[in-house]
Design a protein around this motif. Structure first.
Motif, PDB file in Angstrom:
ATOM      1  N   ILE A  51       0.859  -1.180   0.000  1.00 39.47           N
ATOM      2  CA  ILE A  51       0.000   0.000   0.000  1.00 39.47           C
ATOM      3  C   ILE A  51       0.890   1.224   0.000  1.00 39.47           C
ATOM      4  O   ILE A  51       1.799   1.334   0.815  1.00 39.47           O
ATOM      5  CB  ILE A  51      -0.935   0.027   1.226  1.00 39.47           C
ATOM      6  N   GLN A  52       0.605   2.116  -0.915  1.00 41.42           N
ATOM      7  CA  GLN A  52       1.316   3.377  -0.993  1.00 41.42           C
ATOM      8  C   GLN A  52       0.392   4.486  -0.524  1.00 41.42           C
ATOM      9  O   GLN A  52      -0.803   4.465  -0.793  1.00 41.42           O
ATOM     10  CB  GLN A  52       1.760   3.646  -2.426  1.00 41.42           C
ATOM     11  N   GLY A  53       0.956   5.412   0.160  1.00 40.64           N
ATOM     12  CA  GLY A  53       0.212   6.563   0.645  1.00 40.64           C
ATOM     13  C   GLY A  53       1.094   7.343   1.586  1.00 40.64           C
ATOM     14  O   GLY A  53       2.085   6.813   2.101  1.00 40.64           O
ATOM     15  N   MET A  54       0.763   8.580   1.807  1.00 39.34           N
ATOM     16  CA  MET A  54       1.642   9.435   2.591  1.00 39.34           C
ATOM     17  C   MET A  54       0.959  10.047   3.808  1.00 39.34           C
ATOM     18  O   MET A  54       1.523  10.894   4.463  1.00 39.34           O
ATOM     19  CB  MET A  54       2.202  10.541   1.688  1.00 39.34           C
ATOM     20  N   GLN A  55      -0.228   9.613   4.111  1.00 43.31           N
ATOM     21  CA  GLN A  55      -0.953  10.237   5.198  1.00 43.31           C
ATOM     22  C   GLN A  55      -0.586   9.650   6.551  1.00 43.31           C
ATOM     23  O   GLN A  55      -0.320   8.459   6.675  1.00 43.31           O
ATOM     24  CB  GLN A  55      -2.442  10.106   4.956  1.00 43.31           C
ATOM     25  N   GLU A  56      -0.617  10.508   7.535  1.00 45.76           N
ATOM     26  CA  GLU A  56      -0.339  10.080   8.897  1.00 45.76           C
ATOM     27  C   GLU A  56      -1.385   9.065   9.328  1.00 45.76           C
ATOM     28  O   GLU A  56      -2.579   9.245   9.103  1.00 45.76           O
ATOM     29  CB  GLU A  56      -0.371  11.292   9.827  1.00 45.76           C
ATOM     30  N   GLY A  57      -0.939   7.967   9.896  1.00 45.64           N
ATOM     31  CA  GLY A  57      -1.838   6.932  10.390  1.00 45.64           C
ATOM     32  C   GLY A  57      -2.070   5.795   9.413  1.00 45.64           C
ATOM     33  O   GLY A  57      -2.581   4.751   9.805  1.00 45.64           O
ATOM     34  N   LEU A  58      -1.700   5.958   8.151  1.00 47.62           N
ATOM     35  CA  LEU A  58      -1.936   4.924   7.147  1.00 47.62           C
ATOM     36  C   LEU A  58      -1.177   3.645   7.499  1.00 47.62           C
ATOM     37  O   LEU A  58      -1.760   2.568   7.567  1.00 47.62           O
ATOM     38  CB  LEU A  58      -1.512   5.430   5.761  1.00 47.62           C
ATOM     39  N   TYR A  59       0.113   3.770   7.745  1.00 55.01           N
ATOM     40  CA  TYR A  59       0.940   2.603   8.056  1.00 55.01           C
ATOM     41  C   TYR A  59       0.473   1.922   9.347  1.00 55.01           C
ATOM     42  O   TYR A  59       0.357   0.702   9.402  1.00 55.01           O
ATOM     43  CB  TYR A  59       2.407   3.024   8.166  1.00 55.01           C
ATOM     44  N   GLU A  60       0.187   2.710  10.350  1.00 51.49           N
ATOM     45  CA  GLU A  60      -0.234   2.151  11.633  1.00 51.49           C
ATOM     46  C   GLU A  60      -1.539   1.381  11.494  1.00 51.49           C
ATOM     47  O   GLU A  60      -1.715   0.309  12.091  1.00 51.49           O
ATOM     48  CB  GLU A  60      -0.377   3.260  12.678  1.00 51.49           C
ATOM     49  N   ALA A  61      -2.471   1.906  10.708  1.00 52.15           N
ATOM     50  CA  ALA A  61      -3.749   1.221  10.504  1.00 52.15           C
ATOM     51  C   ALA A  61      -3.546  -0.113   9.810  1.00 52.15           C
ATOM     52  O   ALA A  61      -4.140  -1.130  10.204  1.00 52.15           O
ATOM     53  CB  ALA A  61      -4.702   2.105   9.697  1.00 52.15           C
ATOM     54  N   VAL A  62      -2.705  -0.140   8.780  1.00 51.12           N
ATOM     55  CA  VAL A  62      -2.428  -1.383   8.055  1.00 51.12           C
ATOM     56  C   VAL A  62      -1.786  -2.403   8.992  1.00 51.12           C
ATOM     57  O   VAL A  62      -2.183  -3.570   9.025  1.00 51.12           O
ATOM     58  CB  VAL A  62      -1.536  -1.119   6.824  1.00 51.12           C
ATOM     59  N   CYS A  63      -0.792  -1.971   9.764  1.00 52.86           N
ATOM     60  CA  CYS A  63      -0.108  -2.888  10.691  1.00 52.86           C
ATOM     61  C   CYS A  63      -1.063  -3.448  11.735  1.00 52.86           C
ATOM     62  O   CYS A  63      -1.046  -4.644  12.029  1.00 52.86           O
ATOM     63  CB  CYS A  63       1.051  -2.177  11.377  1.00 52.86           C
ATOM     64  N   GLN A  64      -1.909  -2.600  12.289  1.00 51.30           N
ATOM     65  CA  GLN A  64      -2.855  -3.045  13.318  1.00 51.30           C
ATOM     66  C   GLN A  64      -3.838  -4.067  12.752  1.00 51.30           C
ATOM     67  O   GLN A  64      -4.098  -5.102  13.372  1.00 51.30           O
ATOM     68  CB  GLN A  64      -3.591  -1.843  13.889  1.00 51.30           C
ATOM     69  N   LEU A  65      -4.370  -3.816  11.569  1.00 56.44           N
ATOM     70  CA  LEU A  65      -5.315  -4.754  10.967  1.00 56.44           C
ATOM     71  C   LEU A  65      -4.626  -6.049  10.558  1.00 56.44           C
ATOM     72  O   LEU A  65      -5.200  -7.131  10.702  1.00 56.44           O
ATOM     73  CB  LEU A  65      -6.007  -4.109   9.776  1.00 56.44           C
ATOM     74  N   ALA A  66      -3.400  -5.960  10.076  1.00 60.90           N
ATOM     75  CA  ALA A  66      -2.655  -7.173   9.699  1.00 60.90           C
ATOM     76  C   ALA A  66      -2.411  -8.037  10.937  1.00 60.90           C
ATOM     77  O   ALA A  66      -2.607  -9.256  10.897  1.00 60.90           O
ATOM     78  CB  ALA A  66      -1.337  -6.804   9.029  1.00 60.90           C
ATOM     79  N   ARG A  67      -1.994  -7.426  12.041  1.00 57.88           N
ATOM     80  CA  ARG A  67      -1.773  -8.195  13.278  1.00 57.88           C
ATOM     81  C   ARG A  67      -3.062  -8.865  13.737  1.00 57.88           C
ATOM     82  O   ARG A  67      -3.048 -10.015  14.184  1.00 57.88           O
ATOM     83  CB  ARG A  67      -1.225  -7.286  14.371  1.00 57.88           C
ATOM     84  N   ALA A  68      -4.175  -8.156  13.642  1.00 62.51           N
ATOM     85  CA  ALA A  68      -5.468  -8.719  14.053  1.00 62.51           C
ATOM     86  C   ALA A  68      -5.855  -9.920  13.205  1.00 62.51           C
ATOM     87  O   ALA A  68      -6.548 -10.826  13.669  1.00 62.51           O
ATOM     88  CB  ALA A  68      -6.560  -7.648  13.978  1.00 62.51           C
ATOM     89  N   LYS A  69      -5.352  -9.969  11.978  1.00 61.76           N
ATOM     90  CA  LYS A  69      -5.629 -11.085  11.077  1.00 61.76           C
ATOM     91  C   LYS A  69      -4.542 -12.161  11.151  1.00 61.76           C
ATOM     92  O   LYS A  69      -4.603 -13.147  10.419  1.00 61.76           O
ATOM     93  CB  LYS A  69      -5.751 -10.581   9.643  1.00 61.76           C
ATOM     94  N   GLY A  70      -3.546 -11.966  12.020  1.00 63.60           N
ATOM     95  CA  GLY A  70      -2.469 -12.930  12.157  1.00 63.60           C
ATOM     96  C   GLY A  70      -1.457 -12.879  11.028  1.00 63.60           C
ATOM     97  O   GLY A  70      -0.775 -13.865  10.752  1.00 63.60           O
ATOM     98  N   LEU A  71      -1.342 -11.733  10.364  1.00 66.03           N
ATOM     99  CA  LEU A  71      -0.424 -11.568   9.248  1.00 66.03           C
ATOM    100  C   LEU A  71       0.757 -10.718   9.644  1.00 66.03           C
ATOM    101  O   LEU A  71       0.687  -9.934  10.586  1.00 66.03           O
ATOM    102  CB  LEU A  71      -1.161 -10.918   8.071  1.00 66.03           C
ATOM    103  N   ARG A  72       1.838 -10.831   8.902  1.00 69.58           N
ATOM    104  CA  ARG A  72       3.002  -9.995   9.202  1.00 69.58           C
ATOM    105  C   ARG A  72       3.160  -8.933   8.122  1.00 69.58           C
ATOM    106  O   ARG A  72       2.743  -9.102   6.992  1.00 69.58           O
ATOM    107  CB  ARG A  72       4.273 -10.831   9.299  1.00 69.58           C
ATOM    108  N   VAL A  73       3.759  -7.831   8.518  1.00 63.81           N
ATOM    109  CA  VAL A  73       3.992  -6.707   7.615  1.00 63.81           C
ATOM    110  C   VAL A  73       5.488  -6.526   7.469  1.00 63.81           C
ATOM    111  O   VAL A  73       6.216  -6.563   8.450  1.00 63.81           O
ATOM    112  CB  VAL A  73       3.347  -5.414   8.177  1.00 63.81           C
ATOM    113  N   GLU A  74       5.923  -6.337   6.252  1.00 56.11           N
ATOM    114  CA  GLU A  74       7.340  -6.044   5.998  1.00 56.11           C
ATOM    115  C   GLU A  74       7.464  -4.654   5.440  1.00 56.11           C
ATOM    116  O   GLU A  74       6.654  -4.218   4.681  1.00 56.11           O
ATOM    117  CB  GLU A  74       7.921  -7.037   4.992  1.00 56.11           C
TER     118      GLU A  74
END
Length: 102
Positions: free
Chosen positions: A79-102
């Motif tokens: 996911i590309q984007g430059m807004q504050e909170g974008l990365y954190e939201a993706v990481c939080q949802l990925a963790r909730a789904k049991g996925l890892r983020v690189e």
């Protein structure tokens, strides 16, 4: 600017096979661009499966990521984007789904 570039490309014939998703029109809070699913055949190719996000409301962004099928979490993607909170939201949802983020 990345979202605007993709929207302009789609409007000019869409040679790359992208689609633009919005939560509502014309007063949108979230825009997500992605390769059309029928164009993305390799579930492990995160280079081809690029998403670009823009939002005016972080809650709407989180709802789109977690509560819809706009993002296929079973595939590798970036996911590309430059807004504050974008990365954190993706990481939080990925963790909730049991996925890892690189």
């Amino acid at each position: 600017l990345q979202v605007l570039g993709t929207v302009m490309t789609v409007a000019r014939g869409n040679p790359a096979g992208h689609e633009v998703l919005v939560d509502s029109w014309p007063h949108f809070r979230v825009v997500l661009t992605r390769l059309r699913p029928e164009e993305n055949r390799d579930p492990g190719d995160f280079y081809a499966n690029q998403l670009t996000g823009y939002y005016q409301d972080e809650g709407a962004w989180r709802a789109l990521l977690g509560g819809t099928e706009a993002v296929d979490w079973s595939r590798a993607f970036q996911i590309q984007g430059m807004q504050e909170g974008l990365y954190e939201a993706v990481c939080q949802l990925a963790r909730a789904k049991g996925l890892r983020v690189e």
